[in-house]
Structure formats: structure tokens, C-alpha cells
Scaffold this active site. Structure first.
Site, PDB file in Angstrom:
ATOM      1  N   ARG A 243       0.859  -1.198   0.000  1.00  0.00           N
ATOM      2  CA  ARG A 243       0.000   0.000   0.000  1.00  0.00           C
ATOM      3  C   ARG A 243       0.892   1.245   0.000  1.00  0.00           C
ATOM      4  O   ARG A 243       0.623   2.220  -0.696  1.00  0.00           O
ATOM      5  CB  ARG A 243      -0.961   0.006   1.197  1.00  0.00           C
ATOM      6  CG  ARG A 243      -1.723   1.323   1.290  1.00  0.00           C
ATOM      7  CD  ARG A 243      -2.888   1.370   2.256  1.00  0.00           C
ATOM      8  NE  ARG A 243      -2.825   0.500   3.389  1.00  0.00           N
ATOM      9  CZ  ARG A 243      -2.064   0.681   4.480  1.00  0.00           C
ATOM     10  NH1 ARG A 243      -1.270   1.734   4.569  1.00  0.00           N
ATOM     11  NH2 ARG A 243      -2.097  -0.194   5.467  1.00  0.00           N
TER      12      ARG A 243
ATOM     13  N   TYR B 180     -16.206  17.509 -15.466  1.00  0.00           N
ATOM     14  CA  TYR B 180     -16.580  16.099 -15.653  1.00  0.00           C
ATOM     15  C   TYR B 180     -17.588  15.744 -14.556  1.00  0.00           C
ATOM     16  O   TYR B 180     -17.392  16.096 -13.389  1.00  0.00           O
ATOM     17  CB  TYR B 180     -15.323  15.229 -15.574  1.00  0.00           C
ATOM     18  CG  TYR B 180     -15.648  13.774 -15.343  1.00  0.00           C
ATOM     19  CD1 TYR B 180     -16.367  13.050 -16.291  1.00  0.00           C
ATOM     20  CD2 TYR B 180     -15.268  13.127 -14.178  1.00  0.00           C
ATOM     21  CE1 TYR B 180     -16.694  11.728 -16.076  1.00  0.00           C
ATOM     22  CE2 TYR B 180     -15.587  11.800 -13.960  1.00  0.00           C
ATOM     23  CZ  TYR B 180     -16.308  11.106 -14.918  1.00  0.00           C
ATOM     24  OH  TYR B 180     -16.637   9.799 -14.691  1.00  0.00           O
TER      25      TYR B 180
ATOM     26  N   LYS C 165      -7.731   6.933 -19.455  1.00  0.00           N
ATOM     27  CA  LYS C 165      -7.961   7.519 -20.770  1.00  0.00           C
ATOM     28  C   LYS C 165      -6.678   7.454 -21.624  1.00  0.00           C
ATOM     29  O   LYS C 165      -6.195   6.383 -21.886  1.00  0.00           O
ATOM     30  CB  LYS C 165      -8.490   8.951 -20.586  1.00  0.00           C
ATOM     31  CG  LYS C 165      -9.647   9.048 -19.557  1.00  0.00           C
ATOM     32  CD  LYS C 165     -10.869   8.288 -19.971  1.00  0.00           C
ATOM     33  CE  LYS C 165     -12.002   8.130 -18.978  1.00  0.00           C
ATOM     34  NZ  LYS C 165     -11.948   8.604 -17.634  1.00  0.00           N
TER      35      LYS C 165
ATOM     36  N   ASP D 109      -6.741  19.237 -14.313  1.00  0.00           N
ATOM     37  CA  ASP D 109      -7.047  17.890 -14.784  1.00  0.00           C
ATOM     38  C   ASP D 109      -6.599  17.834 -16.246  1.00  0.00           C
ATOM     39  O   ASP D 109      -7.209  18.438 -17.122  1.00  0.00           O
ATOM     40  CB  ASP D 109      -8.545  17.634 -14.638  1.00  0.00           C
ATOM     41  CG  ASP D 109      -8.938  16.219 -15.051  1.00  0.00           C
ATOM     42  OD1 ASP D 109      -8.251  15.636 -15.920  1.00  0.00           O
ATOM     43  OD2 ASP D 109      -9.940  15.708 -14.527  1.00  0.00           O
TER      44      ASP D 109
HETATM   45  N1  PLP Z   1     -11.358  13.564 -15.116  1.00  0.00           N
HETATM   46  C1  PLP Z   1     -11.863  13.505 -16.356  1.00  0.00           C
HETATM   47  C2  PLP Z   1     -11.658  14.663 -17.289  1.00  0.00           C
HETATM   48  C3  PLP Z   1     -12.561  12.373 -16.790  1.00  0.00           C
HETATM   49  O1  PLP Z   1     -13.066  12.331 -18.033  1.00  0.00           O
HETATM   50  C4  PLP Z   1     -12.745  11.299 -15.866  1.00  0.00           C
HETATM   51  C5  PLP Z   1     -13.497  10.086 -16.262  1.00  0.00           C
HETATM   52  O2  PLP Z   1     -14.155  10.041 -17.276  1.00  0.00           O
HETATM   53  C6  PLP Z   1     -12.213  11.424 -14.570  1.00  0.00           C
HETATM   54  C7  PLP Z   1     -11.521  12.558 -14.237  1.00  0.00           C
HETATM   55  C8  PLP Z   1     -12.412  10.329 -13.548  1.00  0.00           C
HETATM   56  O3  PLP Z   1     -11.551   9.276 -13.811  1.00  0.00           O
HETATM   57  P1  PLP Z   1     -11.876   7.739 -13.464  1.00  0.00           P
HETATM   58  O4  PLP Z   1     -13.077   7.335 -14.280  1.00  0.00           O
HETATM   59  O5  PLP Z   1     -10.608   7.031 -13.851  1.00  0.00           O
HETATM   60  O6  PLP Z   1     -12.159   7.672 -12.003  1.00  0.00           O
END
Ligand code: PLP
Length: 387
Positions: free
Chosen positions: A56, A109, A207, A182
Site C-alpha cells: 500500500r 466532468y 484515458k 485535470d
Molecule cells: N477527469 C476527467 C476529465 C474524466 O473524463 C474522468 C473520467 O471520465 C475522470 C476525471 C475520472 O476518472 P476515473 O473514471 O478514472 O475515475
């Protein structure tokens, strides 16, 4: 060469392949093994070999990926998590305290919005949505002395708005807040927010970083070692870490990020040109288009404009749903950033949870995650679906 030396001396593609890991000294393995171990033998009490005591806290497969993503983002320290949202939650708990405040994108998001609105707010962190493409709107939303985070996505999802990272870093820092970017949509190949003044980079490595739609993961990257300490403590204390196999997959994806991103961008540009000329399409939204309101900022801070594009169809929601249903090479599905092209209807799918709020998206909007297939096949597929 150490990670730092790689970062300073090598080009992006070289760092993507070599940063974070030296061939294994005992076997010569050129790829980090999947260290499927929870614990590590100690040479006497407290005698750790290589600093590992429990997975961990740290695991060598994860360490290799964390070093690589830090190098690509031009940061000092990287941290890998079980998902993008796990990374976000850990970051927020590490940096904020109940009673503080965050500014978030007004088209964040949906999962990030839900995290702030339904989880962090209950814990005591307030938030205000603002249009992050307008630094003055963000300035107006900041509460000096109370705002701890200015949280930005750029490009945003699904309307591909662009935030000026440099300008927002000034807005955040003047108010004593930190700027979090992000960088999921751009990936470090197209944009490196830390070099523009951001304090923290967030990724859903699910992604473009993973790139093959075969792993869910998240990452954080920072330059400041004090922030790194706080995140290290919370990563271990909250425990939402990336496992060794997930770290391996995300790291393998990272090695081909540059070539994949160039193909994603090439194909997106071809599709933009096709869609712009199509009579059934009323608007194409892509930051590479000169008429896109964020084009100039995107041109300044991005290498290219990415593999995500959205478009609106004449004929309203019914037509948009029909196009989604009729596409065949484009797979109807959520998520993005994989080698395969995806099509989705944000209003009914990824953004259904924000219907009726200020984050609602147009009903005639279709979002594409453009993959790396032959551009001709993608164009022919949309031609058929739109006809
Ligand atoms: N940030 C963005 C721009 C996203 O598109 C997503 C998921 O689609 C996330 C964060 C969250 O990521 P996760 O689905 O890996 O938890």
C-alpha cells in the site's frame, strides 16, 4: 541515468520509454516486472531492501510508473491511484480542510462535480462553479483566505472549452490558493500544466495515458516537495492506490503516448474537416478551429488540439440518438482516450446526472473520442450514420 537526468536531457518520446525504470539489476528485464507482492522480506528489523515494506505504501511496479508520469509532466513526484476519482479525493483530503472552499469548472466532468457536490461538501469543503475559460469569472468566484483550490479541466468535457492555465495560476496564487489542472483530455504529450504555473496535475489514466481501454487508474503529479509529502501521507493513509498490474498497464500505455496522440490528432483533424462540410451538422466544436473561442489560448499552451471533438446535428435529440445508434466503426460507449473510436450522446449518457443543472449540455450534441483506426473508415462510418 536517474529520472531527473532523463527529464532534463531527453526528448518527450525518450522519457516516455526510459524514465522511471532502469533494467532490473539481477535479471536485466527491460520492462518493470509486475511485483505481485503485498510485503517484503526485511534484513533484520527495519532493514528494508530498496525502501519497500508493504505494497500500500509503495510497490516497485507502481514506483516505475509514478517516476515515468512525473518525468513526462515535468514534475518532481508522481502518485498512482486506483482511479481518477480516487486520485482526486486523495488530493482534496490532502490539501484541504473542512471550512475551506474550491472553485470548480461549471462544466466539470460529471464524476468530479459529484465528488465535490455530494462527498467533499458533506465533509465540509464548499465549492462554487465558474466558467474556467474566463479568468475574471474565476477571480470573482474565489474567496480570498477561504479558497484553497482552483480546479480546472482543459479542454473540458464535452464542450472542449479552454482554460488559460498561466492566467489562472496567477488568479489562484494571488488569492493564496493552489491551481489544480485535470490534464486527462490533453495528456502530457499535448500540454504540461506544471510548466505553465499549475501546482498539481490530475489524470484519469484510464484515458489517453493507459490508452487501450483496458485499465482504470488515476495519477497526480507535483513539483513542490511539501505538497508531495502531504500527498504521500494521504495516499498511504487513504489507501486508494494503483495495484501492480494496473500500474504495469498504465506504464506500458505511457510508452506509446506520443505516437498514439499524434494519430488521434491527425484523425480528429480529418473528421473535423469532414463534419464541417456535412449538411446534417450544425456546429463542430474543436479547439483547433480558428473560430473556437479558446483557439488562441489552446495554440499557446497545447502542442496540438487532441483527439476529442463534439458536434451538434440539425434535427435535435432524435437525430443525435439516431447517429449514435447507426455508427458501426465508432463504438457506442462512455470513456475516451483509447485506440478505438467511441461515440456517445452526453445528454443521455456521460452527462445525464447534470440534466436540469447549470451543467446541462445540448440535447443535439454528440461527442467523439477519435481513435487511431484508418481515417477513411471513420469518415465513411459517420457518412453512413449521418445519412
Ligand atoms: N477527469 C476527467 C476529465 C474524466 O473524463 C474522468 C473520467 O471520465 C475522470 C476525471 C475520472 O476518472 P476515473 O473514471 O478514472 O475515475
Amino acid at each position: 541515468m536517474s529520472t531527473q537526468e532523463h527529464r532534463n536531457k531527453s526528448g518527450f518520446e525518450t522519457r516516455a520509454i526510459h524514465a522511471g525504470y532502469e533494467p532490473d539489476p539481477t535479471t536485466g528485464a527491460v520492462i518493470p516486472p509486475i511485483y505481485a507482492t503485498s510485503t517484503y522480506k526485511q534484513d533484520g528489523v527495519g532493514g528494508l531492501r530498496g525502501g519497500y515494506e508493504y505494497s500500500r505504501s509503495a510497490n516497485p511496479t507502481r514506483t516505475a510508473f509514478e517516476g515515468a508520469i512525473a518525468a513526462l509532466e515535468e514534475g518532481e513526484r508522481g502518485f498512482a491511484f486506483a482511479s481518477g476519482l480516487a486520485a482526486e479525493d486523495t488530493l482534496i483530503r490532502a490539501l484541504c480542510r473542512p471550512g475551506q472552499h474550491a472553485v470548480i469548472p461549471d462544466d466539470a466532468y460529471g464524476g468530479t462535480f459529484r465528488l465535490f457536490d455530494k462527498v467533499e461538501k458533506v465533509w465540509g469543503l464548499d465549492h462554487s462553479p465558474a466558467a474556467v475559460s474566463d479568468p475574471e469569472a474565476v477571480r470573482a468566484a474565489v474567496r480570498p483566505g477561504e479558497t484553497k483550490l482552483v480546479w480546472v479541466e482543459t479542454p473540458t468535457n464535452p464542450l472542449l472549452n479552454i482554460a488559460d492555465i498561466e492566467a489562472l495560476a496567477s488568479v489562484a496564487h494571488e488569492a493564496g490558493a493552489l491551481l489544480v489542472v485535470d490534464n486527462t483530455f490533453a495528456s502530457p504529450y499535448l500540454q504540461q500544466p506544471l510548466t505553465l504555473g499549475a501546482d498539481v496535475v490530475v489524470h484519469s489514466t484510464t484515458k489517453y495515458v493507459g490508452g487501450h481501454s483496458d485499465v482504470v487508474g488515476g495519477a497526480l503529479v507535483v513539483r513542490d516537495l511539501e505538497l508531495a509529502e502531504q500527498i504521500t501521507f494521504h495516499q498511504n493513509s487513504m489507501g486508494a492506490v494503483a495495484g501492480p498490474f494496473d500500474s504495469f498497464l498504465a506504464h506500458r500505455g505511457l510508452k506509446t503516448l506520443a505516437v498514439r496522440m499524434d494519430r488521434h490528432c491527425d484523425n480528429a483533424e480529418r473528421l473535423v474537416a469532414f463534419l464541417q462540410a456535412h449538411p446534417a451538422v450544425s456546429q463542430v466544436i474543436y479547439p483547433g478551429l480558428p473560430e473556437h473561442p479558446g483557439h488562441d489560448v489552446a495554440a499557446r499552451q497545447m502542442r496540438r488540439y487532441g483527439g476529442m471533438l463534439s458536434f451538434r446535428v440539425a434535427g435535435g435529440e432524435a437525430k443525435a440518438l439516431d447517429v449514435c445508434a447507426r455508427a458501426e466503426v465508432f463504438t457506442l460507449g462512455e470513456s475516451l482516450g483509447g485506440v478505438e473510436s467511441l461515440i456517445e450522446h452526453p445528454g443521455r449518457m456521460t452527462h445525464a446526472s447534470v440534466a436540469g443543472t447549470e451543467l446541462e449540455v445540448p440535447a443535439d450534441l454528440i461527442r467523439l473520442s477519435v481513435g487511431i483506426e484508418s481515417a477513411e473508415d471513420l469518415i465513411a462510418d459517420l457518412e453512413r450514420a449521418l445519412s
